[in-house]
Design a protein around this motif. Structure first.
Motif, mmCIF file in Angstrom:
data_model
loop_
_atom_site.group_PDB
_atom_site.id
_atom_site.type_symbol
_atom_site.label_atom_id
_atom_site.label_comp_id
_atom_site.label_asym_id
_atom_site.label_seq_id
_atom_site.Cartn_x
_atom_site.Cartn_y
_atom_site.Cartn_z
ATOM 1 N N MET A 39 -7.680 6.194 -11.927
ATOM 2 C CA MET A 39 -6.981 5.767 -10.729
ATOM 3 C C MET A 39 -5.585 5.223 -11.033
ATOM 4 N N PHE B 199 2.685 1.103 -8.685
ATOM 5 C CA PHE B 199 3.594 0.093 -8.154
ATOM 6 C C PHE B 199 2.916 -1.278 -8.151
ATOM 7 N N VAL C 44 0.706 -2.337 -5.204
ATOM 8 C CA VAL C 44 -0.594 -1.678 -5.150
ATOM 9 C C VAL C 44 -1.625 -2.481 -5.932
ATOM 10 N N GLY D 208 -8.814 -7.149 -3.166
ATOM 11 C CA GLY D 208 -10.142 -6.672 -2.785
ATOM 12 C C GLY D 208 -11.199 -7.267 -3.686
ATOM 13 N N ARG E 93 4.871 4.890 -2.439
ATOM 14 C CA ARG E 93 4.388 3.523 -2.622
ATOM 15 C C ARG E 93 3.600 3.069 -1.392
ATOM 16 N N THR F 176 0.143 4.818 -1.378
ATOM 17 C CA THR F 176 -0.763 4.280 -2.388
ATOM 18 C C THR F 176 -1.220 2.877 -2.013
ATOM 19 N N PHE F 177 -0.288 2.061 -1.525
ATOM 20 C CA PHE F 177 -0.601 0.711 -1.067
ATOM 21 C C PHE F 177 -1.657 0.763 0.038
ATOM 22 N N TRP G 97 -5.168 1.795 -1.235
ATOM 23 C CA TRP G 97 -5.867 0.738 -1.957
ATOM 24 C C TRP G 97 -6.336 -0.372 -1.014
ATOM 25 N N ILE G 98 -5.564 -0.650 0.044
ATOM 26 C CA ILE G 98 -6.028 -1.630 1.039
ATOM 27 C C ILE G 98 -7.299 -1.113 1.685
ATOM 28 N N LEU H 153 -9.410 0.960 0.304
ATOM 29 C CA LEU H 153 -10.473 0.847 -0.692
ATOM 30 C C LEU H 153 -10.965 -0.592 -0.812
ATOM 31 N N ALA H 154 -10.069 -1.555 -0.661
ATOM 32 C CA ALA H 154 -10.475 -2.965 -0.696
ATOM 33 C C ALA H 154 -11.439 -3.257 0.449
ATOM 34 N N VAL I 105 -14.712 -1.846 -0.569
ATOM 35 C CA VAL I 105 -15.356 -2.703 -1.569
ATOM 36 C C VAL I 105 -16.105 -3.824 -0.868
ATOM 37 N N LEU I 106 -15.497 -4.392 0.140
ATOM 38 C CA LEU I 106 -16.140 -5.491 0.864
ATOM 39 C C LEU I 106 -17.312 -4.996 1.697
ATOM 40 N N LEU J 283 -8.058 8.924 -5.503
ATOM 41 C CA LEU J 283 -8.415 7.506 -5.458
ATOM 42 C C LEU J 283 -9.716 7.304 -4.690
ATOM 43 N N PHE K 159 -13.309 5.990 -6.226
ATOM 44 C CA PHE K 159 -13.960 4.807 -5.656
ATOM 45 C C PHE K 159 -15.432 5.095 -5.354
#
Lengths: 96, 217
Positions: A57, A63, A66, A73, B21, B24-25, B28-29, B31-32, B35-36, B193, B197
């Motif tokens: 990943m 960045f 990220v 999380g 950016r 990707t940001f 990942w948010i 994915l967070a 995760v929760l 990504l 995950f």
């Protein structure tokens, strides 16, 4: 800004390491470690997850913002686990 | 399909790097949050395992270790092919991208096939939670709780895989039509990504459902 990514060879090596860790966690499961079994299993799973996050990943090469999202999380997950377990495990602790 | 580089930069971004950016940001948010979502289920599982360890160990030994272990290896391999697809996309090798994406889809489908066989097998052995559930006596319905979590969590995981397969299919189609290049391949990376995950979730599901009571044998 694109940082160089791992080569296919590196991906293959990591994949092989993941398979080894899978075998390890399976083998260790047959040993009677008492309450340590869970900790060992989770630890090995965290290692595998770490390898996937770092190499597949690309989290360390991406960045900065990220990484903040990813870490947040994890942090909130740890809060969830800590407070929930903290609640249940400490019930019936009051002096009788 | 039109030139990917020409239509890559959306109007709200100043340059390609900012767009990448943001993507990707955002991923990942997302994915967070995932995760929760899985995290709450893992936590609930953890509490019940703490309370009913014996039942969970006994129930876990009714899981097919060989199929579970092989499936773990299968899914890890699909992550490898996905990483290779992203790598090929970065190099602009669209044919390789298609091949690796299809490989990922096939391996993912294999995983699901094994899972559904396991589900069917559990059903045959009256191990599906509900009125018809049967288990060795002495565990007061706590074994049924194990299977409830098993079907819920691996089922939710399977739903994520099915959605992933759909996205992979669209991605392969896009690659075949030349939508990606060495300078614009963000959709491939973002799908990577997501797929990784889903693999990580299974990495935790495997020991917690298949390996709980193996030391008892």
């Amino acid at each position: 800004m694109r940082t160089p990514s791992p080569t296919p060879l590196v991906y293959g090596v990591i994949w092989f390491c993941l398979l080894i860790l899978t075998g390890l966690t399976t083998a260790v499961a047959f040993a009677d470690l008492g309450s340590f079994s869970v900790a060992v299993a989770i630890a090995i799973s965290c290692m595998k997850a770490g390898l996937i996050v770092v190499f597949f990943m690309h989290l360390l090469r991406t960045f900065n913002i990220v990484r903040i999202a990813a870490v947040s999380g994890l942090v909130w997950l740890l809060i969830l686990i800590a407070l929930t377990f903290g609640d249940y495990v400490t019930r019936n602790w009051a002096a009788k | 399909m039109t030139n990917p580089d020409a239509m890559a930069l959306r109007f709200q971004f100043e340059n390609a790097e900012q767009q990448e950016r943001a993507a990707t940001f955002g991923m990942w948010i997302f994915l967070a949050t995932e995760v929760l979502m899985f995290g709450t289920l893992f936590t609930a599982y953890g509490i019940y395992r703490l309370w009913y360890g014996d039942a969970f160990m006994a129930a876990s030994n009714h899981m097919d270790l060989l199929l579970g272990g092989l499936n773990t290896a299968v899914l890890l391999t699909s992550s490898l092919t996905m990483a290779l697809a992203v790598d090929a996309a970065r190099k602009g090798k669209n044919t390789s991208v298609v091949i690796f994406l299809i490989a990922t889809m096939l391996i993912g489908t294999l995983f699901l096939g094994v899972k559904f066989y396991e589900y069917w097998d559990h059903w045959q052995k009256a191990e599906f939670p509900g009125r018809g559930f049967r288990f060795e006596p002495g565990y007061s319905g706590h074994a049924e709780l194990f299977f409830f979590f098993y079907f819920l969590m691996t089922g939710l995981h399977a739903v994520h895989m099915i959605i992933g397969l759909g996205i992979l299919g669209l991605l392969a189609l896009g690659a075949r039509l030349g939508s990606f290049s060495a300078t614009y391949n963000t959709p491939v990376e973002m799908t990577g990504l997501y797929w990784h995950f889903v693999d990580i979730v299974w990495v935790f599901l495997y020991p917690l459902f298949y390996l709980v009571g193996r030391h008892l044998h």
